[in-house]
Design a protein around this motif. Sequence first.
Motif, PDB file in Angstrom:
ATOM      1  N   ASN A  73       3.469 -37.844 -79.261  1.00  0.00           N
ATOM      2  CA  ASN A  73       4.112 -36.780 -78.465  1.00  0.00           C
ATOM      3  C   ASN A  73       4.732 -35.745 -79.395  1.00  0.00           C
ATOM      4  O   ASN A  73       5.061 -36.057 -80.552  1.00  0.00           O
ATOM      5  N   PHE A 258      17.508 -36.382 -71.172  1.00  0.00           N
ATOM      6  CA  PHE A 258      16.070 -36.419 -70.877  1.00  0.00           C
ATOM      7  C   PHE A 258      15.783 -37.095 -69.533  1.00  0.00           C
ATOM      8  O   PHE A 258      14.969 -36.599 -68.749  1.00  0.00           O
ATOM      9  N   LEU A 259      16.463 -38.209 -69.257  1.00  0.00           N
ATOM     10  CA  LEU A 259      16.198 -38.900 -67.987  1.00  0.00           C
ATOM     11  C   LEU A 259      16.460 -37.955 -66.827  1.00  0.00           C
ATOM     12  O   LEU A 259      15.730 -37.906 -65.846  1.00  0.00           O
ATOM     13  N   SER A 270       7.021 -32.427 -56.292  1.00  0.00           N
ATOM     14  CA  SER A 270       6.096 -33.255 -55.538  1.00  0.00           C
ATOM     15  C   SER A 270       6.486 -33.316 -54.056  1.00  0.00           C
ATOM     16  O   SER A 270       5.613 -33.304 -53.179  1.00  0.00           O
ATOM     17  N   VAL A 326       3.028 -32.763 -63.145  1.00  0.00           N
ATOM     18  CA  VAL A 326       2.685 -32.508 -64.551  1.00  0.00           C
ATOM     19  C   VAL A 326       1.162 -32.338 -64.587  1.00  0.00           C
ATOM     20  O   VAL A 326       0.417 -33.295 -64.724  1.00  0.00           O
ATOM     21  N   PHE A 352      -4.423 -33.336 -72.107  1.00  0.00           N
ATOM     22  CA  PHE A 352      -5.145 -33.987 -70.998  1.00  0.00           C
ATOM     23  C   PHE A 352      -4.587 -33.412 -69.705  1.00  0.00           C
ATOM     24  O   PHE A 352      -3.465 -32.917 -69.669  1.00  0.00           O
ATOM     25  N   SER A 389       0.879 -40.145 -66.178  1.00  0.00           N
ATOM     26  CA  SER A 389       0.239 -40.446 -67.448  1.00  0.00           C
ATOM     27  C   SER A 389      -0.232 -41.915 -67.442  1.00  0.00           C
ATOM     28  O   SER A 389      -0.254 -42.552 -66.378  1.00  0.00           O
ATOM     29  N   MET A 394       3.264 -44.290 -70.649  1.00  0.00           N
ATOM     30  CA  MET A 394       3.325 -43.937 -69.224  1.00  0.00           C
ATOM     31  C   MET A 394       4.775 -43.787 -68.756  1.00  0.00           C
ATOM     32  O   MET A 394       5.667 -44.482 -69.251  1.00  0.00           O
ATOM     33  N   LEU A 396       8.294 -44.001 -67.249  1.00  0.00           N
ATOM     34  CA  LEU A 396       9.076 -45.197 -66.904  1.00  0.00           C
ATOM     35  C   LEU A 396       9.778 -45.042 -65.561  1.00  0.00           C
ATOM     36  O   LEU A 396      10.425 -45.979 -65.101  1.00  0.00           O
TER      37      LEU A 396
END
Length: 467
Positions: A73, A258-259, A270, A326, A352, A389, A394, A396
């Motif tokens: 990353n 970040f969380l 979404s 994403v 991707f 992802s 992936m 969490l």
Amino acid sequence: MTSELIPGPRALPLLGFRGNLAMFLRDAISYLQQLHERYGEVASLARGTADYVVVFSPRYNQLVLANSDLFRNLDAASSPLRMPEGSSLSRLYAGLTNMNGARHRRHRKLVAAALRRRHVEKYATDIVRLAEQHVARWKVDARIDILTEMRALTMAIAIKTLLGLEPDRAGTQVSRLLQDWMDSVFSVPAISFPVNLPNFPYRRLLELSEQLERDVRAVIARRRSSGPGGTDALSRLMHAEEDEAPLTDDELVGQTTFLFMAGHATTASSLAWTLLLLSTHPGILRDVLDEVDGVLGHGTPDASTLPALPLLERVIKESLRLFPPVAWWSKVSMEDTELGPYRLMQDAHVIFSPYVTHRRPELYPRPNRFHPDRWLTGNRDPFEYLPFSAGPRMCLGSGLAMMEMKLVLAVLLHHWRLVLYPRLRVDRGGLMVSQPKHGLPALVRSRCEPVRAVEILGNVRRMVDLG
Ligand code: HEM
């Protein structure tokens, strides 16, 4: 070593691959779709270069995503944003997604422990309470913007479940700062002109970072002083050990920030896309309402209600297929390597795209059709359905996000009908998180209002079949 030339469009005259990169950033989804249609499974942003390579098929997704030591990353060193060493900005930026190697493995173990399913299920009561409070403020015939409302709600939920603060009280100041910081950290001017002078956006970002760090540290100190036993993610993270040394306060600053970022904008986007899909598919909306009203009756949902809402679950999965928040994500190769028959140099960016993979017709027949019942059968290969992802990096928070979306939609649909403005123009927008560019204006109507078809304009019509 193999060395076929990676197919792709010509580089723009004078600008080289950077010109193609700028075109990609202007409308990533359309650019990626075109590359896929013209070149197939793998493409370079500019033929003859391998600085930016895009993969589209499950087998190439797997080559990249299953090997997180080779395809890493973006971290502080490779980020396009300039981060002065020892600054608040660099500490706030040090979240799980910007780490690699042994440091990432240690932090991931601890974050995963804090987000275990049995812990996350306990958030259902708070999520439902906050969703009910939020929709109780709406009035019949009020005009709202669905995206703004979903952002405010997911922000409140994040403040409570991740930080343990009441959004209307102690959480107000920190949530405002976090929002401003997020807007600033992803702004093109702050990235492109890192000038630390008055009135420059970059200076503003540095100042905001200092304020935010002070506030996040104050929240951490308060959690520490209340001792173990807190159920919010920060408290659990603070006391997580998992055979590893617990995180220091400096480390907690980065992970907490970040969380918060990871959890709230993605889930809001979404929810907004899902409400758009339901509004434009009245038959499916009626079936979902029957399911939700039948299960809830006069009550409210909780974690144990969720298995009784299988259609709602399929609707969300299908929405994440058609509109993955994403839509693309990128990794960087650590060394010279091979990607199938192609040669990649160290530091190549490999992108991707869940959005494009999710539209490959051999995986999803009639891919642009919103068809929740395609999820009635079987499980998907993780590299062909990857809104969160796949592989060792992936997301969490997928379990928390799915639970949150189901609970919020169940509460909202049980209380109100949101009716989009007729002939509303909906275009895609958002750089890192895809979302309706100009929001989703709607009217709040009583739940007894009959469900009717609405006509939608805009480039969203190219993303989903709307009849
Ligand atoms: C619909 C909502 C969400 C979507 C679509 C989503 C998607 C993603 C994606 C695409 C990644 C990048 C994975 C990679 O580097 O390959 C990611 C990482 C991550 N997400 Fe989520 N996410 C969502 C919600 C959440 C929530 C609610 C949380 C927790 C509060 C969360 C926590 C994380 C974490 C901790 C990572 C970093 C994993 C690592 O680097 O090891 N996400 N997410």
